[in-house]
Design an enzyme around this catalytic site. Structure first.
Site, mmCIF file in Angstrom:
data_model
loop_
_atom_site.group_PDB
_atom_site.id
_atom_site.type_symbol
_atom_site.label_atom_id
_atom_site.label_comp_id
_atom_site.label_asym_id
_atom_site.label_seq_id
_atom_site.Cartn_x
_atom_site.Cartn_y
_atom_site.Cartn_z
ATOM 1 N N PRO A 101 -40.667 -51.371 99.265
ATOM 2 C CA PRO A 101 -39.437 -50.953 100.248
ATOM 3 C C PRO A 101 -39.069 -49.498 99.997
ATOM 4 O O PRO A 101 -39.147 -48.813 98.807
ATOM 5 C CB PRO A 101 -38.257 -51.718 99.808
ATOM 6 C CG PRO A 101 -38.958 -52.128 98.246
ATOM 7 C CD PRO A 101 -40.303 -52.114 98.159
ATOM 8 N N GLU A 102 -38.684 -48.612 101.027
ATOM 9 C CA GLU A 102 -38.402 -47.442 100.979
ATOM 10 C C GLU A 102 -36.905 -46.948 101.616
ATOM 11 O O GLU A 102 -35.964 -48.078 101.791
ATOM 12 C CB GLU A 102 -39.409 -46.511 101.852
ATOM 13 C CG GLU A 102 -40.750 -46.823 101.432
ATOM 14 C CD GLU A 102 -41.801 -45.803 102.261
ATOM 15 O OE1 GLU A 102 -41.763 -45.093 102.695
ATOM 16 O OE2 GLU A 102 -42.850 -46.152 102.110
ATOM 17 N N LYS A 143 -35.181 -46.237 94.766
ATOM 18 C CA LYS A 143 -35.196 -47.696 94.786
ATOM 19 C C LYS A 143 -34.228 -48.191 94.063
ATOM 20 O O LYS A 143 -34.211 -49.426 93.253
ATOM 21 C CB LYS A 143 -36.561 -48.074 94.429
ATOM 22 C CG LYS A 143 -37.754 -47.654 95.126
ATOM 23 C CD LYS A 143 -39.129 -48.140 94.923
ATOM 24 C CE LYS A 143 -40.051 -48.072 96.055
ATOM 25 N NZ LYS A 143 -40.583 -46.645 96.382
ATOM 26 N N ARG A 171 -53.965 -44.032 96.905
ATOM 27 C CA ARG A 171 -53.048 -44.343 98.001
ATOM 28 C C ARG A 171 -53.869 -43.907 99.220
ATOM 29 O O ARG A 171 -54.335 -43.074 99.359
ATOM 30 C CB ARG A 171 -51.743 -43.837 97.687
ATOM 31 C CG ARG A 171 -50.761 -44.103 96.715
ATOM 32 C CD ARG A 171 -49.465 -43.698 97.063
ATOM 33 N NE ARG A 171 -49.391 -42.156 97.007
ATOM 34 C CZ ARG A 171 -48.045 -41.763 97.122
ATOM 35 N NH1 ARG A 171 -47.057 -42.570 97.274
ATOM 36 N NH2 ARG A 171 -48.035 -40.430 97.425
#
Ligand code: ZN
Length: 282
Positions: free
Chosen positions: A2-3, A57, A257
């Site tokens: 989640p961002e 976060k 990534r």
């Protein structure tokens, strides 16, 4: 992972549901996750929830002067229900005087959840030193310009480095760069002033719109929303057509990534080479 948009929705919905609720008991399930011992968790008993907050976060509940800070890594959850969280993966439960239970849990096998009880969120080591949040009113074009001027990264690396700015991760940074028509490999310290302004508008636009859409999607529930592939312009859409120009979206590996981008919109048509692979070939 989640961002900013996902966790802002969670934080806002927690605030709505918990305003004024009083803590009746605190049940720690994972001793390893609790990073502070003083004050003890029992200091929260009898206190009311006076607010919620978030940085990167880290999500917290404010309880009349104390902050219960939770780091939500992959698989971490905060839930609100009428029963204790399932034992498996349970980290902590706050039992409220009205019978509801706030549960902190984590899935998967990696035990990375962390909880702090502090009188100031800045006392949490990971929170101190975070860069500004792009949707804060103080995040101006000039602030972005000074972050970019520090250089030392690719543009993608800089957007996702939480010390530069916080809350932006691998997924939304792809869409931010696509809307700004900038290459993920661009040198941040070499952007022209109009490119910096475009990147600023894109950060505010993409993240703000995502937050609005995700809030609608979960309709006030205390959950971390999950964006579907069709909510992204390029992220996770390699091989599909760009909504803007019709070119085929590509992806490139930068370290561990995957980054998605549109060659026509972002790199003047150039196909980017994996940075990981080129290192092995040298
Ligand atoms: Zn395109």
């Amino acid at each position: 992972m989640p961002e900013l948009p996902e966790l802002d929705v969670l934080t806002e919905n927690l605030a709505t549901h918990l305003a004024g609720a009083t803590v009746a008991a605190v049940r720690p399930y994972s001793v390893a996750a609790l990073k502070t011992v003083d004050p003890p968790l029992d200091a929260l008993v009898g206190r009311a929830v006076t607010g919620t907050g978030r940085r990167a976060k880290y999500v917290w509940l404010e309880l009349s002067g104390w902050y219960l800070v939770v780091h939500l890594s992959l698989g971490g959850r905060i839930s609100l229900g009428t029963r204790p969280p399932p034992r498996r993966g349970a980290v902590l439960a706050l039992e409220l005087a009205d019978g509801r239970v706030v549960g902190v849990t984590e899935g998967g096998t990696q035990r990375r959840a962390a909880v702090w009880l502090v009188d100031d969120p800045e006392k949490v080591p990971g929170v101190a030193g975070l860069g500004p949040e792009p949707l804060d009113p103080g995040f101006t074009v000039a602030v972005l310009g000074s972050i970019l001027a520090a250089g030392g990264h690719t543009l993608k690396g800089m957007l996702t480095d939480q010390k530069g700015m916080s809350g932006v991760g691998n997924a939304w940074s792809d869409d931010v760069l696509h809307r700004a028509r900038l290459s993920p490999f661009a040198r941040p310290d070499r952007l022209a002033p109009e490119e910096v302004a475009r990147l600023h508008a894109s950060l505010v636009g993409v993240l703000g719109e995502a937050r609005g859409a995700l809030a609608e999607q979960v309709r006030g529930q205390v959950v971390i929303p999950k964006a579907s592939a069709r909510q992204f312009a390029v992220h996770g859409r390699a091989g599909a057509a760009c909504f803007v120009c019709g070119d085929t979206i590509r992806s490139v590996w930068m370290g561990e990534r995957e980054t998605s981008y549109c060659p026509t919109c972002q790199t003047g048509g150039r196909i980017l080479a994996d940075r990981r692979r080129s290192r092995f070939l040298r």
